[in-house]
Design a protein around this motif. Structure first.
Motif, PDB file in Angstrom:
ATOM      1  N   ASP A  17       0.834  -1.212   0.000  1.00 30.70           N
ATOM      2  CA  ASP A  17       0.000   0.000   0.000  1.00 30.70           C
ATOM      3  C   ASP A  17       0.863   1.255   0.000  1.00 30.70           C
ATOM      4  O   ASP A  17       0.573   2.231  -0.698  1.00 30.70           O
ATOM      5  N   ALA A  18       1.936   1.219   0.786  1.00 30.99           N
ATOM      6  CA  ALA A  18       2.813   2.391   0.865  1.00 30.99           C
ATOM      7  C   ALA A  18       3.528   2.634  -0.460  1.00 30.99           C
ATOM      8  O   ALA A  18       3.630   3.767  -0.937  1.00 30.99           O
ATOM      9  N   LEU A  19       4.013   1.575  -1.068  1.00 30.95           N
ATOM     10  CA  LEU A  19       4.720   1.709  -2.343  1.00 30.95           C
ATOM     11  C   LEU A  19       3.794   2.135  -3.467  1.00 30.95           C
ATOM     12  O   LEU A  19       4.216   2.802  -4.410  1.00 30.95           O
ATOM     13  N   ALA A  20       2.528   1.739  -3.383  1.00 35.36           N
ATOM     14  CA  ALA A  20       1.560   2.071  -4.438  1.00 35.36           C
ATOM     15  C   ALA A  20       1.363   3.579  -4.575  1.00 35.36           C
ATOM     16  O   ALA A  20       0.918   4.065  -5.614  1.00 35.36           O
ATOM     17  N   GLY A  21       1.689   4.323  -3.542  1.00 37.45           N
ATOM     18  CA  GLY A  21       1.555   5.774  -3.600  1.00 37.45           C
ATOM     19  C   GLY A  21       2.807   6.480  -4.067  1.00 37.45           C
ATOM     20  O   GLY A  21       2.856   7.712  -4.064  1.00 37.45           O
ATOM     21  N   CYS A  22       3.815   5.714  -4.490  1.00 36.52           N
ATOM     22  CA  CYS A  22       5.094   6.305  -4.894  1.00 36.52           C
ATOM     23  C   CYS A  22       5.184   6.405  -6.419  1.00 36.52           C
ATOM     24  O   CYS A  22       4.974   5.410  -7.113  1.00 36.52           O
ATOM     25  N   ASN A  23       5.515   7.580  -6.941  1.00 29.62           N
ATOM     26  CA  ASN A  23       5.614   7.770  -8.381  1.00 29.62           C
ATOM     27  C   ASN A  23       6.931   8.430  -8.797  1.00 29.62           C
ATOM     28  O   ASN A  23       7.003   9.120  -9.815  1.00 29.62           O
ATOM     29  N   LEU A  25      11.488   7.623  -8.307  1.00 29.17           N
ATOM     30  CA  LEU A  25      12.525   6.775  -7.708  1.00 29.17           C
ATOM     31  C   LEU A  25      12.873   7.251  -6.298  1.00 29.17           C
ATOM     32  O   LEU A  25      13.100   6.447  -5.395  1.00 29.17           O
ATOM     33  N   ARG A  26      12.916   8.563  -6.106  1.00 30.87           N
ATOM     34  CA  ARG A  26      13.244   9.107  -4.796  1.00 30.87           C
ATOM     35  C   ARG A  26      12.241   8.639  -3.745  1.00 30.87           C
ATOM     36  O   ARG A  26      12.611   8.190  -2.668  1.00 30.87           O
ATOM     37  N   SER A  27      10.930   8.724  -4.090  1.00 31.58           N
ATOM     38  CA  SER A  27       9.916   8.337  -3.107  1.00 31.58           C
ATOM     39  C   SER A  27       9.940   6.833  -2.847  1.00 31.58           C
ATOM     40  O   SER A  27       9.770   6.388  -1.709  1.00 31.58           O
ATOM     41  N   ILE A  28      10.173   6.024  -3.910  1.00 30.56           N
ATOM     42  CA  ILE A  28      10.270   4.577  -3.701  1.00 30.56           C
ATOM     43  C   ILE A  28      11.483   4.252  -2.842  1.00 30.56           C
ATOM     44  O   ILE A  28      11.426   3.412  -1.935  1.00 30.56           O
ATOM     45  N   HIS A  29      12.596   4.935  -3.117  1.00 34.67           N
ATOM     46  CA  HIS A  29      13.822   4.722  -2.339  1.00 34.67           C
ATOM     47  C   HIS A  29      13.600   5.038  -0.864  1.00 34.67           C
ATOM     48  O   HIS A  29      13.867   4.217   0.034  1.00 34.67           O
ATOM     49  N   ASP A  44      15.840  -7.924   0.441  1.00 35.06           N
ATOM     50  CA  ASP A  44      15.913  -7.993  -1.021  1.00 35.06           C
ATOM     51  C   ASP A  44      15.456  -6.692  -1.667  1.00 35.06           C
ATOM     52  O   ASP A  44      15.822  -6.384  -2.798  1.00 35.06           O
ATOM     53  N   PHE A  45      14.622  -5.937  -0.943  1.00 40.06           N
ATOM     54  CA  PHE A  45      14.048  -4.711  -1.482  1.00 40.06           C
ATOM     55  C   PHE A  45      14.811  -3.457  -1.057  1.00 40.06           C
ATOM     56  O   PHE A  45      14.398  -2.346  -1.359  1.00 40.06           O
ATOM     57  N   GLU A  46      15.936  -3.647  -0.359  1.00 33.68           N
ATOM     58  CA  GLU A  46      16.684  -2.491   0.101  1.00 33.68           C
ATOM     59  C   GLU A  46      17.350  -1.775  -1.079  1.00 33.68           C
ATOM     60  O   GLU A  46      18.188  -2.353  -1.775  1.00 33.68           O
ATOM     61  N   PRO A  47      16.987  -0.521  -1.340  1.00 30.62           N
ATOM     62  CA  PRO A  47      17.581   0.209  -2.468  1.00 30.62           C
ATOM     63  C   PRO A  47      18.919   0.812  -2.094  1.00 30.62           C
ATOM     64  O   PRO A  47      19.180   1.109  -0.931  1.00 30.62           O
ATOM     65  N   LYS A  48      19.766   0.985  -3.089  1.00 27.93           N
ATOM     66  CA  LYS A  48      21.056   1.628  -2.893  1.00 27.93           C
ATOM     67  C   LYS A  48      21.243   2.700  -3.963  1.00 27.93           C
ATOM     68  O   LYS A  48      20.637   2.640  -5.030  1.00 27.93           O
ATOM     69  N   ARG A  49      22.075   3.666  -3.670  1.00 29.88           N
ATOM     70  CA  ARG A  49      22.296   4.769  -4.607  1.00 29.88           C
ATOM     71  C   ARG A  49      23.771   4.962  -4.888  1.00 29.88           C
ATOM     72  O   ARG A  49      24.611   4.824  -4.022  1.00 29.88           O
ATOM     73  N   ASN A  50      24.078   5.256  -6.170  1.00 26.82           N
ATOM     74  CA  ASN A  50      25.422   5.651  -6.578  1.00 26.82           C
ATOM     75  C   ASN A  50      25.291   6.302  -7.954  1.00 26.82           C
ATOM     76  O   ASN A  50      25.580   5.689  -8.975  1.00 26.82           O
ATOM     77  N   ASN A  51      24.792   7.540  -7.992  1.00 24.89           N
ATOM     78  CA  ASN A  51      24.448   8.255  -9.218  1.00 24.89           C
ATOM     79  C   ASN A  51      23.293   7.577  -9.949  1.00 24.89           C
ATOM     80  O   ASN A  51      22.962   7.942 -11.065  1.00 24.89           O
ATOM     81  N   VAL A  95      13.972   3.818 -16.387  1.00 17.78           N
ATOM     82  CA  VAL A  95      12.654   3.380 -15.928  1.00 17.78           C
ATOM     83  C   VAL A  95      11.773   4.584 -15.604  1.00 17.78           C
ATOM     84  O   VAL A  95      12.256   5.683 -15.346  1.00 17.78           O
ATOM     85  N   ALA A  96      10.477   4.342 -15.648  1.00 12.20           N
ATOM     86  CA  ALA A  96       9.492   5.313 -15.172  1.00 12.20           C
ATOM     87  C   ALA A  96       8.825   4.710 -13.942  1.00 12.20           C
ATOM     88  O   ALA A  96       8.385   3.556 -13.970  1.00 12.20           O
ATOM     89  N   ALA A  97       8.800   5.474 -12.854  1.00 11.10           N
ATOM     90  CA  ALA A  97       8.202   4.996 -11.608  1.00 11.10           C
ATOM     91  C   ALA A  97       6.707   5.278 -11.625  1.00 11.10           C
ATOM     92  O   ALA A  97       6.277   6.421 -11.784  1.00 11.10           O
ATOM     93  N   GLU A  98       5.912   4.220 -11.466  1.00 13.46           N
ATOM     94  CA  GLU A  98       4.453   4.345 -11.531  1.00 13.46           C
ATOM     95  C   GLU A  98       3.810   3.424 -10.497  1.00 13.46           C
ATOM     96  O   GLU A  98       3.917   2.191 -10.605  1.00 13.46           O
ATOM     97  N   ASN A  99       3.172   4.031  -9.540  1.00 11.26           N
ATOM     98  CA  ASN A  99       2.402   3.263  -8.549  1.00 11.26           C
ATOM     99  C   ASN A  99       3.212   2.149  -7.895  1.00 11.26           C
ATOM    100  O   ASN A  99       2.750   1.017  -7.734  1.00 11.26           O
ATOM    101  N   GLY A 100       4.414   2.489  -7.492  1.00  6.96           N
ATOM    102  CA  GLY A 100       5.241   1.519  -6.780  1.00  6.96           C
ATOM    103  C   GLY A 100       5.943   0.522  -7.653  1.00  6.96           C
ATOM    104  O   GLY A 100       6.653  -0.355  -7.149  1.00  6.96           O
ATOM    105  N   LYS A 101       5.782   0.612  -8.968  1.00  2.00           N
ATOM    106  CA  LYS A 101       6.456  -0.279  -9.907  1.00  2.00           C
ATOM    107  C   LYS A 101       7.378   0.538 -10.811  1.00  2.00           C
ATOM    108  O   LYS A 101       7.239   1.761 -10.935  1.00  2.00           O
ATOM    109  N   LEU A 102       8.299  -0.123 -11.459  1.00  2.79           N
ATOM    110  CA  LEU A 102       9.270   0.530 -12.328  1.00  2.79           C
ATOM    111  C   LEU A 102       9.136  -0.043 -13.739  1.00  2.79           C
ATOM    112  O   LEU A 102       9.460  -1.215 -13.971  1.00  2.79           O
TER     113      LEU A 102
END
Length: 331
Positions: A17-23, A25-29, A44-51, A95-102
């Protein structure tokens, strides 16, 4: 219970439910980080960043029909699969972030390689991605400029440019600026859209370059000849000489579809037709239809020559009309 002791692939309803409201990459992260700390998501779902963002493959999906490529290079897919399996660097997917999916919008060949690697047993959970924003037009532009690793065919690029101009309001200059190419390059490929399918097929098969095909098409339409017939004849000549494609040197001057002989043969009949129409048409009113009758005596004309002459003139007229229509579209 800590985040490290929960199932690594956990994704609870609260997390969904929380991810479904994310549109983005920043919000999903950021949301994923919070959910993991609250034991609602596994590691498994832990995001990481490096540019870019390293995101869970489970969140990524792909609609291959959105790719500008009509065909995918199987060798390139194999190469990307091997690279992913070996842990080698592969350019991030767009990718395009849409409703918690990429949703994959660039890197379709890379994505196919990623899926092949997983199918063959590679233990991959995450992949690096970059966000593409701006809708379909931006996605098309990114696909056009994201083909350095696996070249896009001229016909696929031509169709992408056409879509940008006709469906998204781009000018030729705008397309050129967006894809970092010269306007002449864009115009050339837009011209390619209007050549006959048979000639496009020759370009696709490597039997003629874009430049050769367009030069022949322009020459044929200006001289009232059939481009397809001419190019097929030139290819046959090239192949007879041991070559695999038509080149600027091998392309001969197109023969005209009709000549003075055709006009001399057809002229008497056309004059007779004009006389009949003049008699049948009233001066002050235009009828809905007119019936005329022509009698052609084989003693006066060779009917086979007449049929051939009329066919040549008709073909020239149709070719000229097709050229005028194509020019109007290009303008």
């Amino acid at each position: 219970m800590t985040a490290k002791t929960i199932a690594v692939n956990l994704i609870t309803e609260t997390a969904q439910d929380a991810l479904a409201g994310c549109n983005s990459l920043r919000s999903i992260h950021d949301t994923a980080k919070k959910l993991i700390s609250c034991n609602q998501l596994g590691l498994d779902f832990e995001p990481k960043r490096n540019n870019a963002f390293e995101m869970a493959i489970a969140l990524i999906y792909c609609n291959v029909d959105e790719a500008i490529r009509s065909e995918f290079d199987q060798d390139a897919i194999r190469g990307f699969a091997d690279a992913y399996s070996a842990g080698a660097y592969v350019e991030p997917l767009g990718v395009a972030a849409e409703n918690g999916k990429l949703r994959v919008v660039t890197g379709f060949t890379r994505y196919a390689g990623l899926m092949l690697a997983i199918k063959e047993g590679a233990d991959l959970k995450r992949v690096w991605v970059n966000q593409v924003e701006g809708g379909r037009a931006s996605e098309l532009v990114r696909q056009c400029v994201s083909n350095q690793q696996v070249q896009v065919s001229p016909l696929d690029l031509a169709e992408a440019y056409r879509e940008l101009v006709e469906e998204h309001g781009y000018t030729v200059a705008g397309v050129a600026a967006a894809v970092h190419r010269k306007e002449s390059h864009v115009r050339k490929l837009l011209d390619l859209v209007n050549v006959a399918p048979e000639v496009k097929d020759m370009v696709e098969k490597g039997q003629a370059s874009v430049t050769t095909a367009l030069a022949a098409d322009k020459h044929c339409k200006a001289g009232g000849t059939d481009t397809v017939v001419h190019m097929q004849e030139q290819l046959a000549k090239a192949q007879a000489q041991g070559a695999s494609k038509v080149t600027a040197k091998s392309v001969g001057a197109p023969a005209t579809l009709y000549g003075r002989k055709d006009l001399d043969v057809a002229a008497p009949v056309l004059v007779q037709l004009a006389d009949q129409l003049e008699q049948a048409l009233p001066l002050l009113a235009t009828p809905q239809s007119v019936k005329v009758e022509l009698t052609i005596d084989s003693a006066d004309l060779n009917l086979q020559d007449l049929a051939k002459a009329l066919a040549n003139i008709r073909a020239a007229v149709k070719s000229a009309q097709a050229g005028a229509v194509a020019t109007g579209k290009a303008a």
